[in-house]
Design an enzyme around this catalytic site. Structure first.
Site, PDB file in Angstrom:
ATOM      1  N   ASP A 440      42.400 -14.459 -10.932  1.00 11.95           N
ATOM      2  CA  ASP A 440      41.770 -15.227 -11.257  1.00 11.95           C
ATOM      3  C   ASP A 440      41.076 -16.818 -12.410  1.00 11.95           C
ATOM      4  O   ASP A 440      42.819 -17.070 -12.314  1.00 11.95           O
ATOM      5  CB  ASP A 440      40.341 -14.072 -12.595  1.00 11.95           C
ATOM      6  CG  ASP A 440      39.170 -14.498 -12.390  1.00 11.95           C
ATOM      7  OD1 ASP A 440      38.419 -15.088 -12.450  1.00 11.95           O
ATOM      8  OD2 ASP A 440      38.277 -12.881 -13.155  1.00 11.95           O
ATOM      9  N   ASP A 498      30.353 -14.958  -9.209  1.00 12.29           N
ATOM     10  CA  ASP A 498      30.082 -13.399  -9.763  1.00 12.29           C
ATOM     11  C   ASP A 498      29.156 -12.943  -9.329  1.00 12.29           C
ATOM     12  O   ASP A 498      28.620 -11.507 -10.192  1.00 12.29           O
ATOM     13  CB  ASP A 498      30.580 -13.339 -11.342  1.00 12.29           C
ATOM     14  CG  ASP A 498      31.724 -13.404 -11.781  1.00 12.29           C
ATOM     15  OD1 ASP A 498      32.136 -13.012 -10.485  1.00 12.29           O
ATOM     16  OD2 ASP A 498      32.493 -13.399 -12.944  1.00 12.29           O
TER      17      ASP A 498
HETATM   18  C1  DGJ Z   1      35.468 -12.732 -13.400  1.00  9.81           C
HETATM   19  C2  DGJ Z   1      35.392 -12.099 -12.155  1.00  9.81           C
HETATM   20  O1  DGJ Z   1      34.719 -13.559 -11.050  1.00  9.81           O
HETATM   21  C3  DGJ Z   1      34.844 -10.707 -11.821  1.00  9.81           C
HETATM   22  O2  DGJ Z   1      34.995 -10.675 -10.971  1.00  9.81           O
HETATM   23  C4  DGJ Z   1      35.941 -10.107 -12.887  1.00  9.81           C
HETATM   24  O3  DGJ Z   1      37.374  -9.972 -12.126  1.00  9.81           O
HETATM   25  C5  DGJ Z   1      36.403 -10.056 -14.082  1.00  9.81           C
HETATM   26  N1  DGJ Z   1      36.850 -12.152 -13.946  1.00  9.81           N
HETATM   27  C6  DGJ Z   1      37.233  -9.601 -14.777  1.00  9.81           C
HETATM   28  O4  DGJ Z   1      37.513 -10.639 -16.034  1.00  9.81           O
END
Ligand code: DGJ
Length: 697
Positions: A440, A498
């Protein structure tokens, strides 16, 4: 008068020709577009003449535009020594060609600069361009800019760009390209949500399936610039490169700066053709992969990690057909919410007194693989790492840093930072049976300098992927923030967004699929009520949307009613049945005159089979709509068209459904492609899936 232009090379495949030429010692692209089938190229057509009101010199769209050669637009090269901008004037000294790859070496002896441009026409159909610039002098030199220029057809009058925001990425914007400069400049330090580093330029009204289109991409995960310029010279040119901050790249004597690859694809048949070459290219980098169905814990439990619950979740997952269980954010030292812990990459001893072993073993015993989340480039001020090494933070010496999601960015250019991260991640990947890493990156960078940061990230990826070649890495930057062909050297999956709202995802995935093959786009079935938008969608719609990607599930399966569990089981088996086709065929975004109708399909390479999805996005003032033409079939073959059972479609008011909806029909490829299927009366936010199979030829 200078010597006339000279053809240096003509690269071509069945679709595209690239003519590389030079004049007055500087190379330029004389043409890129529809294949020219003749073996000889007459350089007379490259001659541009000299116009009144300007210079007495013939000016060309040099690959690296030098102001001192008379290019009045954005300079392709800007170099300083002792803070003086050098009037760089490189002369071509060597041209070498091996099959479809050409190297062009130029030097400016006075200013001690050498450039090597490499252009190749890849088997996938993309043209790849790269430039290297070496400091051949005895003093340091700063490279402030090194970009390459590509002339496109004068008939290109429109530009399509992709961008958006967190949780609504890759939205198309179409620009009328009259006499104007259209800029896609990304300064966020990662590929970004706002500007995907790609443009599609094309002839009037170019669409998914029609028009001549040039797709140009900067394969880089840091700052980049793409300028579409029709003002400078009357030509239509696209200039691409890394967006450097002055002073960011300083070369010591004999050091070389290497530009990101520019990846170009041309198609006379709309954006789908461009995407097909992009997809073939990215697929060739990724190689064949297993793509197990993922169950991700994020929207299921967020930070509430507890072994018993997670084991139960994994068991439920195995029951419905999940193949890989991914433990998302929240497992490491001190990470109880998003204000602490980043940087402390060891298992939290309070939540996991026996480490991750009991969970990993449970997951494996159920026949599933295990995956783990990291955000290596970040640090929370509330962490052991920050307390020990506040100096490892990017930019910390100059001013108070800005925080994003309560976190700072680590300076990835520092070898000790990379070493620390490598050691910690490597320890976990070696200790546990981990098949997948979700990587991430949840905040933009500030300050504009991202070159060394991006190189450092690539270096860490390189080390980790070499040490753990069987682990699949996913690029996630809050979903959708780092999708590019630079990072695709290392990752096998992109977390697309997301938002797992099935409706928004149709738009987002349509945008992202322009660049990357659908099987690399992580696409999850979420809860009935979407967490990011609050919309409610039927499982059939969520399934149909997620199937056109690398499908996963992100839903608290412990909350499912028995009938929902059964439906989900059916959804996952359906996906498994079609996965080989979906992940290997040609993905086609279909044009439809009604923008409330979304149609896409995957057609096998021999046109023997297709899976098509038709969705209604929103209500309009009519239930009926134009017919749906099925693309890329074999006109001479007969096909059966069968609606695939995927829950009950949500039909709008009707007395009788079209014949083909009620039962399977047999139709010729020619009729399906030309006349098409009568559009089914769908309600908004619902889809139908069709299986189209060749029965004879
Ligand atoms: C952002 C990601 O896109 C989510 O899927 C998740 O992993 C969160 N961060 C976790 O903090």
């Amino acid at each position: 008068m200078a010597s006339p232009p000279r053809v240096l090379a003509h690269l071509r495949d069945a679709i595209t020709s690239v003519i590389i030429a030079e004049c007055d010692g500087s190379p330029f692209i004389g043409y890129v577009g529809d294949v020219i089938t003749s073996d000889t190229i007459n350089p007379a057509l490259l001659h541009r003449g000299v116009v009144g009101g300007g210079l007495d010199t013939e000016v060309f769209p040099w690959i690296i535009t030098e102001p001192h050669r008379g290019w009045m637009g954005e300079p392709g090269i800007q170099i300083r020594r002792d803070n003086e901008l050098l009037p760089v004037h490189c002369t071509l000294v060597d041209v070498s060609q091996k099959q479809n790859t050409v190297h062009l070496t130029s030097t400016d002896e006075e200013h001690a600069v050498t450039t090597i441009i490499t252009i190749s026409l890849d088997e996938s159909g993309v043209v790849r361009m790269n430039a290297k610039c070496t400091n051949t002098g005895t003093q340091d030199m700063c490279i402030d800019s090194l970009k390459m220029l590509i002339p496109v057809s004068g008939e290109c009058t429109e530009v399509l760009t992709l961008g958006g925001r967190h949780a609504m990425e890759a939205i198309e914007t179409r620009h009328l390209w009259q006499r104007s400069v259209i800029a896609v400049n990304n300064r966020s330090g990662r590929t970004s949500h706002e500007h995907m580093g790609v443009v599609f330029v094309g002839t009037q009204n170019f669409s998914e399936q029609s028009g001549s289109v040039w797709g140009v991409h900067c394969a880089w995960s840091g700052n980049s610039s793409i300028l579409c310029d029709s003002v400078t010279d009357g030509l239509r040119v696209v200039q691409v490169g890394e967006l450097l901050q002055p002073g960011e790249v300083v070369l010591a004597p004999q050091e070389t700066y290497d530009t990101p690859d520019v990846v170009l694809s041309y198609s006379p048949h709309g954006m789908n053709g461009v995407s097909h070459s992009f997809h073939r290219y990215v697929r060739s980098i990724a190689g064949p992969q297993n793509r197990p169905i993922v169950l991700n814990t994020w929207e299921a439990v967020y930070f509430s990690h507890d072994l018993a619950t997670l084991k139960q979740l994994a068991s439920e997952g195995a029951d419905v057909g999940i193949e890989r269980f991914v433990l998302d954010d929240g497992w490491f030292h001190g990470r109880r919410d998003d204000t602490a812990g980043l940087g402390d990459w060891w298992v939290d001893e309070h939540v996991w007194p026996h480490g991750l072993g009991p969970l990993v073993e449970h997951v494996n015993s159920l026949g599933m693989e295990f995956g783990l989340w990291f955000e290596p480039e970040m640090v929370n001020p509330n962490s052991e790492l920050f307390r020990a090494h506040p100096d490892w933070v990017l930019g910390s010496t100059h001013r108070q840093n800005l925080m994003g999601r309560h976190q700072y960015v680590l300076n990835m250019a520092l070898p000790e930072v990379r070493e620390y991260l490598f050691q910690h991640i490597n320890t976990l990947l070696s200790r546990y049976n981990i098949a997948y890493v979700k990587w991430d990156h949840n905040r933009p960078l500030v300050g504009g300098a991202a070159h060394h940061q991006t190189k450092g990230v690539y270096e860490l990826f390189h080390q980790l992927t070499r040490a753990h070649p069987s682990v699949q890495f996913e690029s996630c930057a809050s979903g959708g923030g780092r999708i590019d062909m630079g990072i695709s050297q290392y990752v096998k999956r992109f977390w697309t967004s997301d938002s797992i709202d099935a409706l928004d995802r149709l738009t987002i995935q349509k945008g992202v699929s322009k660049l990357v093959p659908i099987e690399m786009m992580g696409s999850h079935i979420g809860a009935k009520t979407c967490h990011t938008t609050g919309r409610k969608h039927a499982l059939s719609f969520r399934t149909a949307t997620a199937m056109f990607g690398w499908l996963g599930v992100e839903w608290n399966l412990l909350s499912l009613q028995p009938h929902e569990k059964e439906q989900l089981q059916r959804s996952l088996s359906l996906y498994k049945e079609f996965r080989p086709l979906l992940h290997s065929g040609d993905y086609i975004r279909c044009d439809h005159p009604d923008n409330s109708i979304h149609v896409h399909a995957v057609v096998s390479s021999e046109a023997s089979e297709a899976l098509m999805s038709i969705s209604r996005l929103f209500n309009i003032g009519s239930i009926r709509s134009a017919n749906i033409c099925v693309p890329a079939l074999d006109a001479q073959s007969e096909y059966t068209v069968t609606m695939i059972p995927n829950g009950t479609p949500r039909w709008a008011l009707h007395r009788e459904l079209p014949e083909w909806v009620k039962s399977s029909v047999q139709v010729s490829g020619a009729q399906l492609m030309k006349q098409g299927l009568p559009c089914p009366p769908l309600l908004p936010e619902s889809s139908v899936l069709l299986h189209i199979v060749r029965v004879s030829s």
